[in-house]
Scaffold this motif. Structure first.
Motif, PDB file in Angstrom:
ATOM      1  N   LEU A 265      -0.661   4.518  -2.375  1.00  0.00           N
ATOM      2  CA  LEU A 265      -0.535   3.485  -2.978  1.00  0.00           C
ATOM      3  C   LEU A 265       0.722   2.721  -2.738  1.00  0.00           C
ATOM      4  O   LEU A 265       1.129   1.794  -2.741  1.00  0.00           O
ATOM      5  N   VAL A 266       1.712   3.902  -3.206  1.00  0.00           N
ATOM      6  CA  VAL A 266       3.096   3.397  -2.902  1.00  0.00           C
ATOM      7  C   VAL A 266       3.321   2.468  -1.808  1.00  0.00           C
ATOM      8  O   VAL A 266       4.336   1.824  -1.535  1.00  0.00           O
ATOM      9  N   VAL A 267       2.752   3.177  -0.553  1.00  0.00           N
ATOM     10  CA  VAL A 267       3.040   2.867   0.809  1.00  0.00           C
ATOM     11  C   VAL A 267       2.559   1.274   0.924  1.00  0.00           C
ATOM     12  O   VAL A 267       2.845   0.538   1.642  1.00  0.00           O
ATOM     13  N   MET A 268       1.298   1.549   0.648  1.00  0.00           N
ATOM     14  CA  MET A 268       0.324   0.145   1.011  1.00  0.00           C
ATOM     15  C   MET A 268       0.614  -1.135   0.241  1.00  0.00           C
ATOM     16  O   MET A 268       0.439  -2.065   0.580  1.00  0.00           O
ATOM     17  N   MET A 269       0.866  -0.902  -0.984  1.00  0.00           N
ATOM     18  CA  MET A 269       1.048  -2.114  -2.083  1.00  0.00           C
ATOM     19  C   MET A 269       2.013  -3.031  -1.535  1.00  0.00           C
ATOM     20  O   MET A 269       1.728  -4.251  -1.431  1.00  0.00           O
ATOM     21  N   PRO A 270       3.283  -2.559  -1.121  1.00  0.00           N
ATOM     22  CA  PRO A 270       4.024  -3.765  -0.645  1.00  0.00           C
ATOM     23  C   PRO A 270       3.706  -4.466   0.523  1.00  0.00           C
ATOM     24  O   PRO A 270       3.789  -5.622   0.682  1.00  0.00           O
ATOM     25  N   LEU A 271       3.042  -3.580   1.467  1.00  0.00           N
ATOM     26  CA  LEU A 271       2.473  -4.181   2.576  1.00  0.00           C
ATOM     27  C   LEU A 271       1.427  -5.224   2.288  1.00  0.00           C
ATOM     28  O   LEU A 271       1.306  -6.388   2.932  1.00  0.00           O
ATOM     29  N   LEU A 272       0.421  -4.707   1.623  1.00  0.00           N
ATOM     30  CA  LEU A 272      -0.562  -5.672   0.865  1.00  0.00           C
ATOM     31  C   LEU A 272       0.065  -6.877   0.322  1.00  0.00           C
ATOM     32  O   LEU A 272      -0.432  -8.060   0.380  1.00  0.00           O
ATOM     33  N   THR A 273       1.175  -6.866  -0.566  1.00  0.00           N
ATOM     34  CA  THR A 273       1.884  -7.937  -1.239  1.00  0.00           C
ATOM     35  C   THR A 273       2.239  -8.814  -0.114  1.00  0.00           C
ATOM     36  O   THR A 273       2.164 -10.161  -0.521  1.00  0.00           O
ATOM     37  N   LEU A 274       2.924  -8.384   0.847  1.00  0.00           N
ATOM     38  CA  LEU A 274       3.457  -9.211   1.896  1.00  0.00           C
ATOM     39  C   LEU A 274       2.398 -10.101   2.583  1.00  0.00           C
ATOM     40  O   LEU A 274       2.382 -11.287   2.696  1.00  0.00           O
TER      41      LEU A 274
END
Length: 375
Positions: A265-274
């Protein structure tokens, strides 16, 4: 059993003796309790009811339900019911039914004092805080072991969790983020058209999506989707004693189960936010150019000028914090789940509620800090 087969015998003083004519089969119907209660109203001197039903050939739980209703009616009238005339099987089932009924009545009648309830709530809160601090400490130790290469978990499972948290969530994130962008554009147009400056819709949508809304909407979606999934998975493993099996084998459940979920989740949350930021801007662009008649090039220019790199970093900080919160709340509720099926549902619900609440609180704190720092 038709009601005509019931005989009311008053030969014994103050006793109502219920007797059946011949053999009795449950297939012929159950008697009406109201008929017996009407007899009790006529003969108010009755203090005891006896049965002569030992010759019953067939009966089921419906008969026990009839007896239980009769017992409840007689309980209010202080009339004793003798069970000796019933068959042994009926007496056993009736005893079990009465035990459950008495427990339910005791729960309804027994009300814990106010200070007792407050004490229990404070004690439970203290236990939850202790468990949370212990859980956070174990996670910190697990990350320390990861940095020195001593933490063990399956990397193929980590890749699978990343896929679930990232690629599988794209359709939902796309839909919600675009709709949020469209809503922001409509809301902005209501006020800005009064001054003839509808072009500033681009500023409103761009800043709101990049700075806060993209991260918040993604966090809420992932809390309801992925956080609940984590809680349900670990809760079922707790019910099936799989977590205890890992401990028996010398494998840390935090390393093997919790750590890869937090990392994913730490890896994917910033990418999903972008990605959510982009879809929110697209939603505002579609409404502004397609329905409000704004120039597309001018809209994109205003969006480019309005969005600062600091706004983007603020949104990424939100997403990073939200990823940690969602993973920890989901795993915490799953690890703490009790060993029954109902507890799994409670853990899942609690994970979603706790995650969304923590996201809102974290948003308020980060927004206040950014305001103080002038970011």
């Amino acid at each position: 059993m038709s009601s005509e087969k019931i005989i009311f015998d008053y030969s014994t003083p103050k006793t109502l003796h219920l007797k059946l004519q011949g053999d009795w089969r449950i297939t012929s119907g159950l008697p009406a309790v109201t008929r017996i209660t009407s007899e009790l109203k006529v003969r108010k001197d009755i203090s005891q009811i006896t049965f002569d039903m030992l010759q019953m050939q067939e009966w089921d739980s419906g008969f026990v339900s009839f007896l239980l209703q009769l017992f409840r009616e007689c309980e209010h009238k202080n009339i004793h019911i003798a069970r000796e005339g019933l068959s042994q099987g009926a007496q056993k089932l009736l005893t079990l039914a009465l035990v459950v009924h008495e427990k339910n009545l005791s729960r309804q009648k027994t009300r814990e004092p106010f200070f007792g309830r407050v004490t229990d709530r404070v004690t439970k809160t203290e236990e939850n805080i202790r468990f949370l601090l212990h859980f956070l400490g174990e996670i910190a130790v697990s990350f320390g072991r990861l940095l020195v290469g001593k933490a063990y978990f399956r990397w193929d499972e980590f890749v699978y969790i990343v896929q679930r948290c990232g690629i599988d969530a794209l359709p939902l994130v796309s839909l919600i983020s675009m709709l949020v962008g469209m809503i922001l554009a409509f809301i902005g147009a209501i006020q800005l058209k009064l001054f003839g400056v509808q072009i500033f819709i681009a500023d409103i949508v761009g800043i709101a999506a990049v700075r806060v809304m993209g991260a918040v909407m993604t966090g809420i979606l992932m809390s309801g989707r992925t956080g609940a999934s984590f809680a349900a998975e670990l809760g079922i493993m707790q019910v099936n004693e799989e977590i205890d099996a890992l401990k028996t084998l010398g494998v840390s459940p935090i390393d093997f189960l919790v750590l890869p979920r937090i990392l994913a989740l730490v890896v994917m949350m910033p990418l999903l936010t972008l990605y959510a930021d982009l879809m929110g801007i697209v939603g505002g662009f579609v409404v502004s150019t397609g329905m409000l008649g704004l120039n597309p090039v001018e809209y994109l220019t205003h969006t480019h000028d309005a969005i600062k790199i600091s706004y983007l970093w603020v949104g990424l900080v939100h997403s990073f914090v939200f990823g940690i919160i969602i993973a920890i709340t989901g795993c915490l509720r799953g690890i703490k789940c009790e060993r029954n099926a109902a507890a799994v549902g409670e853990a899942t619900t609690s994970a979603v509620v706790s995650g969304i609440t923590a996201i809102v609180i974290a948003t308020a704190i980060i927004t206040f800090v950014c305001q103080v720092l002038g970011v």
